[in-house]
Design a protein around this motif. Structure first.
Motif, mmCIF file in Angstrom:
data_model
loop_
_atom_site.group_PDB
_atom_site.id
_atom_site.type_symbol
_atom_site.label_atom_id
_atom_site.label_comp_id
_atom_site.label_asym_id
_atom_site.label_seq_id
_atom_site.Cartn_x
_atom_site.Cartn_y
_atom_site.Cartn_z
ATOM 1 N N ASN A 1 9.678 -8.487 -4.427
ATOM 2 C CA ASN A 1 10.191 -9.749 -4.358
ATOM 3 C C ASN A 1 9.279 -10.688 -5.013
ATOM 4 N N GLY A 2 9.679 -11.516 -5.770
ATOM 5 C CA GLY A 2 8.900 -12.491 -6.384
ATOM 6 C C GLY A 2 8.341 -12.202 -7.629
ATOM 7 N N PRO A 3 7.338 -12.782 -8.108
ATOM 8 C CA PRO A 3 6.864 -12.772 -9.538
ATOM 9 C C PRO A 3 6.078 -11.326 -9.993
ATOM 10 N N ALA A 4 5.475 -10.543 -8.804
ATOM 11 C CA ALA A 4 4.621 -9.413 -8.857
ATOM 12 C C ALA A 4 5.436 -8.387 -8.160
ATOM 13 N N PHE A 5 5.284 -7.180 -8.674
ATOM 14 C CA PHE A 5 5.668 -5.986 -7.918
ATOM 15 C C PHE A 5 4.946 -5.635 -6.743
ATOM 16 N N CYS A 6 3.602 -5.344 -7.120
ATOM 17 C CA CYS A 6 2.681 -5.325 -6.132
ATOM 18 C C CYS A 6 1.042 -5.354 -6.681
ATOM 19 N N ALA A 7 0.227 -5.982 -5.794
ATOM 20 C CA ALA A 7 -1.139 -6.364 -6.326
ATOM 21 C C ALA A 7 -1.895 -5.367 -5.754
ATOM 22 N N GLY A 8 -1.506 -4.257 -5.192
ATOM 23 C CA GLY A 8 -2.467 -3.610 -4.314
ATOM 24 C C GLY A 8 -2.591 -3.758 -3.084
ATOM 25 N N ALA A 9 -3.812 -3.714 -2.692
ATOM 26 C CA ALA A 9 -4.318 -3.955 -1.215
ATOM 27 C C ALA A 9 -4.548 -5.233 -0.706
ATOM 28 N N ASP A 10 -3.937 -5.924 0.168
ATOM 29 C CA ASP A 10 -4.161 -6.975 0.866
ATOM 30 C C ASP A 10 -5.597 -7.480 0.989
ATOM 31 N N LEU A 11 -6.319 -8.586 0.296
ATOM 32 C CA LEU A 11 -7.541 -8.730 0.511
ATOM 33 C C LEU A 11 -8.021 -9.070 2.072
ATOM 34 N N ASN A 12 -7.225 -9.463 2.944
ATOM 35 C CA ASN A 12 -7.593 -9.718 4.311
ATOM 36 C C ASN A 12 -7.652 -8.307 5.080
ATOM 37 N N TRP A 13 -6.784 -7.429 4.447
ATOM 38 C CA TRP A 13 -6.784 -5.952 5.232
ATOM 39 C C TRP A 13 -8.238 -5.507 4.940
ATOM 40 N N TYR B 1 6.608 10.249 -3.015
ATOM 41 C CA TYR B 1 6.239 11.454 -3.826
ATOM 42 C C TYR B 1 7.217 12.706 -3.539
ATOM 43 N N THR B 2 7.396 13.217 -2.270
ATOM 44 C CA THR B 2 7.881 14.179 -1.935
ATOM 45 C C THR B 2 9.444 14.084 -1.409
ATOM 46 N N CYS B 3 9.720 12.694 -1.115
ATOM 47 C CA CYS B 3 11.265 12.295 -0.748
ATOM 48 C C CYS B 3 12.144 13.208 -1.522
ATOM 49 N N PRO B 4 13.078 13.877 -0.887
ATOM 50 C CA PRO B 4 14.016 14.590 -1.417
ATOM 51 C C PRO B 4 15.041 13.923 -2.186
ATOM 52 N N LYS B 5 15.105 12.693 -2.005
ATOM 53 C CA LYS B 5 16.005 11.742 -2.581
ATOM 54 C C LYS B 5 15.176 11.171 -4.037
ATOM 55 N N PRO B 6 15.961 10.944 -5.090
ATOM 56 C CA PRO B 6 15.381 10.449 -6.142
ATOM 57 C C PRO B 6 14.929 9.071 -5.855
ATOM 58 N N VAL B 7 13.673 8.713 -6.560
ATOM 59 C CA VAL B 7 13.239 7.399 -6.305
ATOM 60 C C VAL B 7 13.185 6.483 -7.436
ATOM 61 N N ILE B 8 13.635 5.392 -7.783
ATOM 62 C CA ILE B 8 13.505 4.832 -8.890
ATOM 63 C C ILE B 8 12.560 3.543 -8.449
ATOM 64 N N ALA B 9 11.530 3.235 -9.284
ATOM 65 C CA ALA B 9 10.704 1.684 -9.348
ATOM 66 C C ALA B 9 11.369 1.066 -10.215
ATOM 67 N N ARG B 10 11.743 -0.123 -9.471
ATOM 68 C CA ARG B 10 12.260 -1.355 -10.238
ATOM 69 C C ARG B 10 11.315 -2.193 -10.388
ATOM 70 N N VAL B 11 10.363 -2.263 -11.443
ATOM 71 C CA VAL B 11 9.240 -3.155 -11.527
ATOM 72 C C VAL B 11 9.299 -4.543 -12.519
ATOM 73 N N GLN B 12 9.424 -5.406 -11.552
ATOM 74 C CA GLN B 12 10.050 -6.965 -12.191
ATOM 75 C C GLN B 12 8.652 -7.566 -12.368
ATOM 76 N N GLY B 13 7.554 -7.160 -12.248
ATOM 77 C CA GLY B 13 6.139 -7.897 -12.663
ATOM 78 C C GLY B 13 5.114 -7.273 -12.566
ATOM 79 N N ASP B 14 3.911 -7.860 -12.498
ATOM 80 C CA ASP B 14 2.608 -7.314 -12.524
ATOM 81 C C ASP B 14 2.351 -6.186 -11.438
ATOM 82 N N THR B 15 1.745 -5.236 -11.691
ATOM 83 C CA THR B 15 1.463 -4.111 -10.874
ATOM 84 C C THR B 15 -0.279 -3.572 -11.093
#
Length: 264
Positions: free
Chosen positions: A58-70, A97-111
């Motif tokens: 959700n939002g402009p980025a897909f995922c920025a990695g680890a949270d700095l506070n974490w 990775y091992t989920c038996p269902k196929p997984v599609i990454a919908r990448v809407q922004g920076d990763t």
């Protein structure tokens, strides 16, 4: 599916969508995201009504990695706590990775960083042409260790060597050229392309999709020897004799639709 603190969940027909829902921190993950993603993928793996999973942001980025506070909190961990925390991240990636269902990454922004690992753990990646990718760990004195099994498989050893040690940003077009991204689309075509792919997945035999995913994972990189020949022969013999295997052949010969197709 239980309510989430850091994710949004929706299911339309046989397609489930999990959305990283921390746009204020560019969907960076912390211990809560890791626990919720792990639990969600394990639950969806056993959910018979789901045939495909979309992972989005959700939002402009897909995922920025680890949270700095974490990450600040991790600095005060003992060695045992640090290892346990890293292992939870590794288990999350393996659940995808091992989920038996196929997984599609919908990448809407920076990763970035661990976000690249999330993408690499998915089966199919659709990204907008404006997205950027970066394995930025070396800039912080870190290494992309837990994500490396998936990123190296997706990017290849040579490209991984470069981007692990330079921490350079690279474009969606470069990610596509290297094989990390399967489909490159404009932002307004993203959902249509994802829907086309999920429709194709849902139309196929659920058992064949599940076994095909396992086949790629277990045969990739294996030596071509007598053991592998016996293994692959056993797999095709078993699926020919399976309920869906018999139904697929009979429906094709009988010029009718297979019984696993869902109502329109």
């Amino acid at each position: 599916m239980n309510a989430f603190e850091t994710l949004a969940f929706a299911q339309h027909g046989a397609v489930a969508t999990l959305t990283l829902n921390r746009p204020d921190v560019r969907n960076a993950f912390n211990e809560t995201v890791i626990a919720e993603l792990t639990g969600a993928f394990r639950a969806l793996a056993d959910e018979p009504s789901v045939r495909a999973i979309v992972l989005s942001g959700n939002g402009p980025a897909f995922c920025a990695g680890a949270d700095l506070n974490w990450m600040k909190k991790m600095a005060g961990y003992s060695d045992d706590e640090n290892r346990a925390d890293a292992l939870r991240l590794a288990e999350m990636l393996r659940a995808i990775y091992t989920c038996p269902k196929p997984v599609i990454a919908r990448v809407q922004g920076d990763t970035y960083a661990g976000g690249v690992g999330l993408v690499a753990a998915c089966d199919i990646v659709v990204a907008v042409d404006t997205a950027n990718f970066c394995l930025s760990e070396a800039k912080l004195g870190l290494i992309p260790a837990t994500i490396s099994p998936y990123v190296i498989r997706a990017l290849g050893e040579q490209a991984s060597r470069r981007y692990f040690i330079t921490a350079e940003r690279f474009s969606a077009a470069e990610a596509h050229r290297l094989g990390l991204v399967h489909e490159l689309v404009s932002a307004d075509a993203l959902d249509t392309k994802v829907a086309d792919i999920t429709a194709a997945l849902v139309a196929n035999s659920p058992n064949a999709v599940r076994e095909s995913k396992r086949l790629v994972r277990e045969v990739s990189g294996a030596a071509v020897n007598d053991a592998l020949l016996a293994d692959t022969a056993e797999r095709i013999a078993a699926i020919r004799a399976s309920e869906e295997g018999r139904e697929g052949v009979q429906s094709f010969l009988g010029k009718r639709k297979p019984n696993w197709l869902l109502p329109a």
